[in-house]
Write a protein that holds these residues in place. Structure first.
Motif, PDB file in Angstrom:
ATOM      1  N   ASN A 177       1.032  -1.729   0.341  1.00  0.00           N
ATOM      2  CA  ASN A 177      -0.134   0.275  -0.374  1.00  0.00           C
ATOM      3  C   ASN A 177       1.211   0.712   0.042  1.00  0.00           C
ATOM      4  N   LEU A 180       1.357   1.588  -3.408  1.00  0.00           N
ATOM      5  CA  LEU A 180       0.901   2.058  -4.236  1.00  0.00           C
ATOM      6  C   LEU A 180       0.083   4.023  -4.764  1.00  0.00           C
ATOM      7  N   SER A 181       0.873   4.318  -3.198  1.00  0.00           N
ATOM      8  CA  SER A 181       0.690   5.089  -2.833  1.00  0.00           C
ATOM      9  C   SER A 181       1.140   6.357  -3.271  1.00  0.00           C
ATOM     10  N   GLU A 191      -9.399   4.627  -7.701  1.00  0.00           N
ATOM     11  CA  GLU A 191      -7.997   3.698  -6.958  1.00  0.00           C
ATOM     12  C   GLU A 191      -8.358   2.619  -6.370  1.00  0.00           C
ATOM     13  N   ARG A 194      -8.284   0.459  -9.643  1.00  0.00           N
ATOM     14  CA  ARG A 194      -6.609   0.241  -9.655  1.00  0.00           C
ATOM     15  C   ARG A 194      -5.572  -0.525  -8.864  1.00  0.00           C
ATOM     16  N   ASN A 195      -6.073  -0.688  -8.004  1.00  0.00           N
ATOM     17  CA  ASN A 195      -5.532  -1.217  -7.024  1.00  0.00           C
ATOM     18  C   ASN A 195      -5.396  -2.640  -7.285  1.00  0.00           C
ATOM     19  N   ILE A 198      -3.617  -3.844  -9.474  1.00  0.00           N
ATOM     20  CA  ILE A 198      -1.820  -3.976  -9.278  1.00  0.00           C
ATOM     21  C   ILE A 198      -2.593  -5.592  -8.575  1.00  0.00           C
ATOM     22  N   SER A 238       5.466   4.706 -12.737  1.00  0.00           N
ATOM     23  CA  SER A 238       4.918   4.059 -11.848  1.00  0.00           C
ATOM     24  C   SER A 238       5.033   2.648 -12.053  1.00  0.00           C
ATOM     25  N   VAL A 242       6.430  -0.063  -8.825  1.00  0.00           N
ATOM     26  CA  VAL A 242       5.813  -1.699  -8.519  1.00  0.00           C
ATOM     27  C   VAL A 242       6.868  -2.278  -8.656  1.00  0.00           C
TER      28      VAL A 242
END
Length: 492
Positions: A177, A180-181, A191, A194-195, A198, A238, A242
């Protein structure tokens, strides 16, 4: 009317299994061994219903594209929707919420039973399968997570998976997290959506590799069949962030922590995640649970959406009998889920747990060439030579049963050769022969089928086998039950 045209085809639904005694015995033995480990750590047994109200289960399954959202559902007579449980954790949350006033706090339980998922079946992936869980409810803090991880290692070793034959990989959702932030994406996904995309992409790293996951983090991926899966829409920076995080796993836990410090970044959430990871590994190391049993692995995310903190997954490091790697996926997993009970009560209740995928683990051990656990021994078989003497045979079998020995009279219509083949298929330890000669002498002939099979492997021709009659001897009719019991109990 042609009746043959109305006959159904004899077939089992895909993803469901029919099982005979040996497989059932293997499952029972695996659960027994795991439960002994659970109870040594102070967990008590609970059983819940196969059905739950659908709204009680919640929408947490990772496979979003299946009918009924991954569960098998029906409407009862008062038009309420019920679903077969998809795991044992969601019913536990309902049970704790419903009975919280009378339960000890914390509440530590283990449970085993079948669960059902309306998902596409595959190798080691069933629509009905058995799980064996241990969970602690009402336990905040990393020490509780460390305990569950250590318990998981103990349970796997109690089952017979030796140290070095498994790896229990650990991560925390808080670390992910934190990453992801700090990412950004294009497109219309929320959001949360999207998360979720991911998480599902990272969860496929073992199967798709870095190239496939990178594509799913971006615009999407075209698979070999031509189907296109829409991605998370992350920009290049991004995606790099990740992938740097999920690739931070090193050869030992200390080195992984150092790599994570760089990948997560100096944020409050990231520092909290690192502190949690360090606290878990510190407790484990004090108890002798080092990297040979459990390792940090940032690529582990777990598919279920209800995890809120540490997550862990167990895989086997075994090969098939021909030396190929055993690629069957995880055989167990779990993590922290502090918000699941709150769905019912409105109050956060910290919880953490681990689940062994019993059905998949048995499939994996079989693929590795391991003999089934708890190999079920069949009954003593009383052979039939004369159908007019069935009373004699049944009396012998009853005497064995009265002595506590499982026994069966052969009731098929075949001769001696077929009866012995039947005994072999039933895994009978002993065959009893009581023909005219034995009756006249007041004896029974006892054939130790296990010894006979072992000795017969060294005999090359049928004539020698008939002359030596390996594993066969005589016993007095009056006391033959005792001799049979000693024969079964003897080491082979």
């Amino acid at each position: 009317m042609n009746m043959s045209s109305t006959r159904p085809e004899a077939r089992a639904p895909r993803g469901f299994q029919d099982r005979l005694g040996p497989a059932i015995a293997a499952e029972a033995e695996l659960i027994h061994r795991a439960s002994q480990a659970y109870e040594r750590w102070g967990f008590q047994r609970l059983d819940t219903s196969a059905f739950e109200f659908t709204d009680s289960l919640g929408k947490f399954l990772p496979d979003k594209d299946r009918p009924n959202e991954g569960v098998f559902s029906l409407q009862d007579d008062d038009e309420q929707w019920m679903s077969l449980r998809y795991d044992l954790t969601a019913p536990l949350a309902r049970y704790v919420a419903e009975n919280r006033q009378g339960l000890p706090k914390p509440f530590r339980r283990w449970q085993a039973g079948p669960v059902w998922r309306n998902e596409k079946p595959g190798p080691g992936r069933f629509r009905q399968f058995t799980q064996c869980d241990a969970d602690s409810v009402g336990v905040p803090g990393p020490a509780a997570d460390a305990e569950i991880i250590m318990l998981a290692c103990d349970a796997l070793e109690a089952i017979g998976v030796a140290r070095g034959e498994y790896s229990l990989r650990i991560n925390t959702r808080r670390a992910l997290n934190a990453v992801l932030s700090q990412v950004s994406s294009s497109g219309s996904q929320s959001e949360e959506e999207r998360n979720g995309t991911i998480l599902r992409a990272i969860d496929k790293l073992d199967r798709l590799g870095t190239e496939g996951v990178t594509a799913l983090l971006g615009e999407g991926r075209l698979d070999e069949s031509g189907d296109f899966t829409k991605g998370a829409g992350l920009d290049a920076a991004s995606i790099e962030r990740v992938m740097a995080f999920v690739s931070a796993g090193q050869s030992d836990n200390d080195a992984t922590v150092m790599a994570l410090e760089k990948a997560i970044g100096n944020t409050d959430m990231g520092l909290e995640a690192l502190s949690e990871i360090k606290a878990i590994t510190a407790v484990m190391e004090r108890c002798g649970f080092g990297g040979d049993r459990a390792t940090l692995d940032p690529s582990i995310v777990r598919g279920l959406d209800y995890y809120t903190g540490p997550v862990f997954e167990a895989e086997l490091n075994m090969t098939t009998p021909d030396g190929k790697p055993l690629n069957i996926g995880s055989v167990g997993g779990g993590g922290r889920y502090d918000d699941l009970v709150a769905r019912f009560t409105g109050e956060s209740v910290p919880a953490t747990g681990f689940s062994i995928g019993v059905s998949r683990l048995i499939t994996a051990l079989e693929a590795a060439g391991r003999p089934l656990l708890g190999q079920a021994m069949g009954p003593v078989l009383v052979l039939v030579f004369d159908r007019d003497a069935m009373g004699d045979y049944f009396e012998l079998a009853q005497r064995l049963r009265n002595a506590g020995i499982a026994a069966e009279v052969y009731l098929g219509g075949s001769g001696l050769k077929a009866q012995m083949k039947y005994a072999d298929r039933r895994n009978c330890p002993v065959a009893i022969m009581f023909g005219g000669d034995e009756k006249e002498k007041g004896i029974v002939s006892i054939k130790d089928l296990r010894v006979g099979k072992k000795k017969a492997q060294a005999i090359k021709d049928n004539e020698t086998w008939r002359e030596e009659r390996p594993g066969q001897f005589e016993a007095p009719l009056d006391t033959f039950e005792k001799i049979v019991a000693e024969t079964i109990a003897a080491e082979v």
